[in-house]
Design a protein around this motif. Structure first.
Motif, short mmCIF file in Angstrom:
data_model
loop_
_atom_site.label_atom_id
_atom_site.label_comp_id
_atom_site.label_asym_id
_atom_site.label_seq_id
_atom_site.Cartn_x
_atom_site.Cartn_y
_atom_site.Cartn_z
N THR A 1 1.10 -1.34 -0.33
CA THR A 1 0.02 -0.49 0.20
C THR A 1 0.85 1.57 -0.34
O THR A 1 1.62 1.04 0.71
CB THR A 1 -0.92 -0.05 1.15
N HIS A 2 0.36 1.95 -0.35
CA HIS A 2 0.87 3.45 -0.95
C HIS A 2 0.26 4.65 -0.87
O HIS A 2 -1.07 4.40 -1.28
CB HIS A 2 1.61 3.33 -1.95
N GLN A 3 0.34 5.47 -0.66
CA GLN A 3 0.00 7.26 -0.91
C GLN A 3 -0.80 7.36 -2.08
O GLN A 3 -0.09 6.91 -3.36
CB GLN A 3 0.01 8.35 -0.46
N ALA A 4 -1.63 7.68 -2.03
CA ALA A 4 -2.09 8.37 -4.06
C ALA A 4 -1.71 8.98 -4.28
O ALA A 4 -1.16 9.80 -3.31
CB ALA A 4 -3.64 8.01 -4.10
N HIS A 5 -1.72 8.73 -5.65
CA HIS A 5 -0.98 9.61 -6.55
C HIS A 5 0.58 10.19 -5.84
O HIS A 5 0.97 11.22 -5.91
CB HIS A 5 -1.57 11.92 -6.89
N ARG A 6 1.35 9.50 -5.42
CA ARG A 6 2.55 8.95 -4.51
C ARG A 6 2.94 7.94 -5.34
O ARG A 6 3.42 6.96 -5.98
CB ARG A 6 2.89 9.59 -2.85
N ILE A 7 4.87 7.87 -5.46
CA ILE A 7 5.45 7.24 -5.82
C ILE A 7 5.87 5.74 -4.36
O ILE A 7 4.73 6.36 -3.74
CB ILE A 7 7.15 7.72 -6.01
N CYS A 8 5.93 4.13 -4.97
CA CYS A 8 5.72 3.77 -4.08
C CYS A 8 7.18 3.60 -3.49
O CYS A 8 7.66 3.41 -4.48
CB CYS A 8 4.99 2.34 -4.95
N TRP A 9 7.05 3.77 -2.22
CA TRP A 9 8.11 3.90 -2.12
C TRP A 9 9.19 2.11 -1.74
O TRP A 9 10.06 2.44 -0.47
CB TRP A 9 8.38 4.73 -0.37
N ALA A 10 8.44 1.16 -1.44
CA ALA A 10 8.60 -0.10 -1.46
C ALA A 10 9.60 -0.41 -2.75
O ALA A 10 10.41 -1.42 -2.84
CB ALA A 10 7.69 -1.33 -1.54
N CYS A 11 8.95 -0.10 -4.24
CA CYS A 11 9.87 -0.54 -5.28
C CYS A 11 10.34 0.61 -5.97
O CYS A 11 10.63 0.94 -6.91
CB CYS A 11 8.68 -0.78 -6.11
N GLY A 12 9.86 1.43 -5.83
CA GLY A 12 10.09 3.05 -6.33
C GLY A 12 9.16 3.22 -7.73
O GLY A 12 10.38 4.12 -8.49
N MET A 13 8.00 2.75 -8.20
CA MET A 13 6.82 3.28 -9.46
C MET A 13 6.42 3.69 -8.91
O MET A 13 5.95 4.51 -8.09
CB MET A 13 7.37 1.88 -9.22
N TYR A 14 6.58 5.01 -10.50
CA TYR A 14 5.14 5.77 -10.46
C TYR A 14 4.65 5.42 -11.27
O TYR A 14 5.13 5.54 -12.98
CB TYR A 14 5.51 7.22 -10.04
N ARG A 15 3.45 5.01 -12.01
CA ARG A 15 2.34 5.03 -13.11
C ARG A 15 3.33 3.46 -13.80
O ARG A 15 3.29 4.65 -15.02
CB ARG A 15 2.23 6.44 -13.88
N GLY A 16 4.31 2.66 -13.62
CA GLY A 16 4.57 2.28 -14.81
C GLY A 16 5.71 2.43 -14.39
O GLY A 16 6.27 1.05 -15.16
N ARG A 17 6.39 3.07 -13.90
CA ARG A 17 8.02 2.96 -14.61
C ARG A 17 8.38 3.35 -13.56
O ARG A 17 7.95 3.74 -12.54
CB ARG A 17 8.29 4.20 -15.80
N SER A 18 10.27 3.01 -13.32
CA SER A 18 11.29 3.09 -12.01
C SER A 18 11.23 5.05 -11.99
O SER A 18 11.29 5.66 -12.75
CB SER A 18 12.65 2.85 -12.65
N VAL A 19 10.95 5.48 -10.71
CA VAL A 19 10.87 7.11 -10.42
C VAL A 19 12.91 7.15 -10.06
O VAL A 19 13.38 8.44 -9.91
CB VAL A 19 10.09 7.68 -10.33
N ILE A 20 12.70 6.75 -9.35
CA ILE A 20 14.01 6.32 -8.26
C ILE A 20 14.88 4.96 -8.41
O ILE A 20 14.25 4.38 -7.84
CB ILE A 20 13.61 7.18 -6.70
N GLU A 21 15.25 5.55 -7.52
CA GLU A 21 16.59 3.72 -7.29
C GLU A 21 16.72 4.04 -5.98
O GLU A 21 16.77 4.90 -5.19
CB GLU A 21 18.14 5.09 -8.16
N LEU A 22 16.13 2.77 -5.81
CA LEU A 22 16.13 2.48 -4.00
C LEU A 22 17.06 1.86 -3.91
O LEU A 22 17.64 1.00 -4.18
CB LEU A 22 14.98 1.79 -3.90
N GLU A 23 18.08 2.39 -2.51
CA GLU A 23 18.85 1.73 -1.59
C GLU A 23 18.61 0.16 -1.29
O GLU A 23 18.06 0.05 -1.26
CB GLU A 23 20.57 2.34 -0.82
N ASP A 24 19.57 -0.62 -1.44
CA ASP A 24 19.95 -1.96 -1.07
C ASP A 24 18.50 -2.75 -1.47
O ASP A 24 18.47 -2.73 -3.06
CB ASP A 24 18.96 -1.59 0.60
#
Ligand SMILES: [Zn+2]
Length: 60
Positions: free
Chosen positions: A37-60
Motif C-alpha cells: 500500500t502507498h499514498q495515492a498520487h505518490r510514488i511507492c516507496w517499496a519499489c520506487g515505481m510511479y505509473r508503471g515506471r521506475s522513478v527513483i533508484e532505491l538503496e538496498d
C-alpha cells in the motif's frame, strides 16, 4: 458611536464554515507492481515505481 455587531460572524456561521476543515487520513492504494500500500498520487516507496515506471533508484 453607532451600534456595532458583537462579532463579525455568528457562532453558527463560523461553525458551518469550519465543519469542512477536518484533516482526512491519507488515501492509500495498492501498488500494482509490488502489492504494497502507498499514498495515492505518490510514488511507492517499496519499489520506487510511479505509473508503471521506475522513478527513483532505491538503496538496498
Ligand atoms: Zn510498489
Amino acid at each position: 458611536m453607532p451600534p456595532l455587531p458583537k462579532r463579525k460572524y455568528a457562532k453558527t456561521r463560523q461553525r458551518l464554515r469550519r465543519q469542512h476543515h477536518a484533516v482526512q487520513r491519507p488515501k492509500l492504494v495498492t501498488c500494482p507492481e509490488c502489492n504494497e500500500t502507498h499514498q495515492a498520487h505518490r510514488i511507492c516507496w517499496a519499489c520506487g515505481m510511479y505509473r508503471g515506471r521506475s522513478v527513483i533508484e532505491l538503496e538496498d
